[in-house]
Design a protein around this motif. Sequence first.
Motif, short mmCIF file in Angstrom:
data_model
loop_
_atom_site.label_atom_id
_atom_site.label_comp_id
_atom_site.label_asym_id
_atom_site.label_seq_id
_atom_site.Cartn_x
_atom_site.Cartn_y
_atom_site.Cartn_z
N THR A 170 0.82 -1.20 0.00
CA THR A 170 0.00 0.00 0.00
C THR A 170 0.86 1.25 0.00
O THR A 170 0.43 2.29 -0.49
CB THR A 170 -0.94 0.04 1.21
OG1 THR A 170 -0.20 -0.33 2.35
CG2 THR A 170 -2.12 -0.87 1.03
N ILE A 232 -4.07 -1.48 11.29
CA ILE A 232 -4.86 -0.24 11.23
C ILE A 232 -4.03 0.89 10.63
O ILE A 232 -4.48 1.60 9.73
CB ILE A 232 -5.35 0.14 12.64
CG1 ILE A 232 -6.35 -0.91 13.11
CG2 ILE A 232 -5.99 1.52 12.64
CD1 ILE A 232 -6.74 -0.78 14.55
N THR A 233 -2.80 1.04 11.09
CA THR A 233 -2.06 2.24 10.67
C THR A 233 -1.47 2.12 9.28
O THR A 233 -1.10 3.12 8.70
CB THR A 233 -0.93 2.54 11.66
OG1 THR A 233 -0.11 1.38 11.79
CG2 THR A 233 -1.47 2.93 13.00
N TYR A 234 -1.37 0.93 8.75
CA TYR A 234 -0.94 0.83 7.35
C TYR A 234 -2.05 1.29 6.41
O TYR A 234 -1.79 1.64 5.26
CB TYR A 234 -0.54 -0.61 7.00
CG TYR A 234 0.86 -0.98 7.36
CD1 TYR A 234 1.87 -0.03 7.39
CD2 TYR A 234 1.20 -2.28 7.69
CE1 TYR A 234 3.17 -0.37 7.73
CE2 TYR A 234 2.49 -2.63 8.03
CZ TYR A 234 3.47 -1.67 8.05
OH TYR A 234 4.74 -2.00 8.37
N ASN A 235 -3.28 1.25 6.91
CA ASN A 235 -4.40 1.64 6.07
C ASN A 235 -4.85 3.07 6.31
O ASN A 235 -5.34 3.72 5.42
CB ASN A 235 -5.58 0.68 6.29
CG ASN A 235 -5.27 -0.69 5.76
OD1 ASN A 235 -4.82 -0.83 4.63
ND2 ASN A 235 -5.47 -1.71 6.57
N ILE A 236 -4.69 3.55 7.55
CA ILE A 236 -5.08 4.91 7.88
C ILE A 236 -3.80 5.67 8.20
O ILE A 236 -3.17 5.45 9.22
CB ILE A 236 -6.05 4.95 9.08
CG1 ILE A 236 -7.26 4.06 8.78
CG2 ILE A 236 -6.48 6.37 9.36
CD1 ILE A 236 -8.09 3.77 10.00
N HIS A 237 -3.41 6.54 7.28
CA HIS A 237 -2.12 7.19 7.43
C HIS A 237 -2.25 8.46 8.26
O HIS A 237 -2.35 9.56 7.74
CB HIS A 237 -1.55 7.52 6.06
CG HIS A 237 -1.51 6.33 5.17
ND1 HIS A 237 -0.54 5.38 5.26
CD2 HIS A 237 -2.34 5.91 4.18
CE1 HIS A 237 -0.75 4.42 4.35
NE2 HIS A 237 -1.86 4.73 3.69
N LEU A 238 -2.31 8.28 9.56
CA LEU A 238 -2.38 9.43 10.47
C LEU A 238 -1.32 9.21 11.55
O LEU A 238 -1.33 8.18 12.23
CB LEU A 238 -3.75 9.52 11.12
CG LEU A 238 -4.82 10.35 10.41
CD1 LEU A 238 -6.11 10.29 11.19
CD2 LEU A 238 -4.37 11.78 10.22
N LEU A 241 -2.64 9.13 15.14
CA LEU A 241 -3.33 7.87 15.40
C LEU A 241 -2.32 6.76 15.70
O LEU A 241 -2.48 5.98 16.64
CB LEU A 241 -4.17 7.50 14.18
CG LEU A 241 -5.10 6.30 14.38
CD1 LEU A 241 -6.29 6.70 15.22
CD2 LEU A 241 -5.56 5.75 13.05
N HIS A 294 6.93 1.69 6.06
CA HIS A 294 5.84 2.56 5.67
C HIS A 294 6.27 3.46 4.52
O HIS A 294 5.79 3.35 3.42
CB HIS A 294 5.40 3.38 6.88
CG HIS A 294 4.06 3.96 6.73
ND1 HIS A 294 3.69 5.14 7.28
CD2 HIS A 294 2.98 3.50 6.08
CE1 HIS A 294 2.44 5.40 6.96
NE2 HIS A 294 1.99 4.41 6.23
#
Lengths: 347, 216
Positions: A170, A232-238, A241, A294
């Motif tokens: 991703t 979660i964090t690989y999909n939501i780049h914040l 978070l 990432h």
Amino acid sequence: MATTATPAGGSRNGTGPEWGGFEENIQGGGSAVIDMENMDDTSGSSFEDMGELHQRLREEEVDADAAAAEEEDGEFLGMKGFKGQLSRQVADQMWQAGKRQASRAFSLYANIDILRPYFDVEPAQVRSRLLESMIPIKMVNFPQKIAGELYGPLMLVFTLVAILLHGMKTSDTIIREGTLMGTAIGTCFGYWLGVSSFIYFLAYLCNAQITMLQMLALLGYGLFGHCIVLLITYNIHLHALFYLFWLLVGGLSTLRMVAVLVSRTVGPTQRLLLCGTLAALHMLFLLYLHFAYHKVVEGILDTLEGPNIPPMQRVPRDIPAILPAVRLPATVLNTTVKAVEVTLRSH
Amino acid sequence: FAGLSDISISQDIPVEGEITIPMRSRIREFDSSTLNESVQNTIMRDLKAVGKKFMHVLYPRKSNTLLRDWDLWGPLVLCVTLALMLQRGSADSENDGGPQFAEVFVIIWFGAVTITLNSKLLGGNISFFQSLCVLGYCILPLTVALLVCRLVLLAKPGPINFIVRLFVVIMMFAWSIVASTAFLADSQPPNRKALAVYPVFLFYFVISWMILTFTP
């Protein structure tokens, strides 16, 4: 009579059951030949004997016709006993070698049975252990129980491998896929096995009551937090978070392991050393996994592999050979700065 | 062969008889000798067996054909097809993140071996190659998905294109899971099916992910 009866019977016996092995064949065939020779020497005494012998011989000829191939076999073994011995020895050697190999393969397969008790779990047990891995228990006086089981940890490591691959994809990580896969498997298994062994060694030094199996299970279930956070964090780049999850979820799973280790160690220094090492390694590994796969890998590889022309790469390496003291640190520094710069820019 | 040593054969009686394999079906018995038949017949028979197994995967029902006469031809063909189709078209763009042939090959076989060992460790009563055979044949829906994806990718790229591919891959992924569990679940102890199915899920998920993210 008795002696004359044996050749026919002997040859028939010798050739008939092929299952009998070499020993029998040789004896049977041999006796047939020898007896026939003896017969010529000793037979003159009785005419009747001669007649019967003649009949028997003819019978034998018919027999020989009937079982020509088998007779030949017997004759071969009988006449060339030496060759038979040799072939037997060779066969023996072959058999031994085959047996050795088979037993080695079998022992390898039997190792599965040795491992089987560690995989003796129910789905409900795995579920509850996964949940418990996020709940630290504040019980220091009494050693906490660790289930020595490998199914959960192994599956969590494989899950982590899959999640890492997903993260690399991703983030459009631009490196060769073979390297990606190898890196993912190597990192996860390396961390699990390496850190478990290291902490086990430390625990041995600090006199903590823990076995290698328990250590593997503890650290393996500790990876559950990592899996959740990374997924979660690989999909939501914040970034906020991620730090929140890092502290909360990663912290909880680390705390759980620390609590277990504390309850099994005596003495404050030992506790501090052991738990500090484990906590630092575990938390930093999560940080590393998030940032390394990432964006940063992408950046570094862009920097390093961007000018991917062989003759151009040679040039800066030749120059430091002339002025090693000045150029080499400068080149290294330059690359590092470039990597950091790309990192900072990407975030 | 411990049982064989107990059988004693009288010395006078010649040992004769026919060796028949009890696993084979009765139909095979009349042409038990494959030496005399033409090469074409042999090849056609094997191809038919492979084709029949493909049909079993596409229409999964409770059947033991895939387990009883296992072979690795189908898995090999599927694996090579998948790896070849996932290969990038141009060889010079080597560092663009596309999966290489060897990598796909290794993932499939390494994954299948891992799942098999896991199911053995969980106490499943299935032989090593039977499990490999089933897992290999159940890649068929995903190979079909890749074929469809490549066709869809010929069209104009866009969100609709991606949604179509996503839909196809998810459908085929579910199909693969259903097919493989239909064959494999019976070999596991009833209370541990979930544990045995999870790595299968992960295995097909990784392959589907590779297919979904593939761009020529």
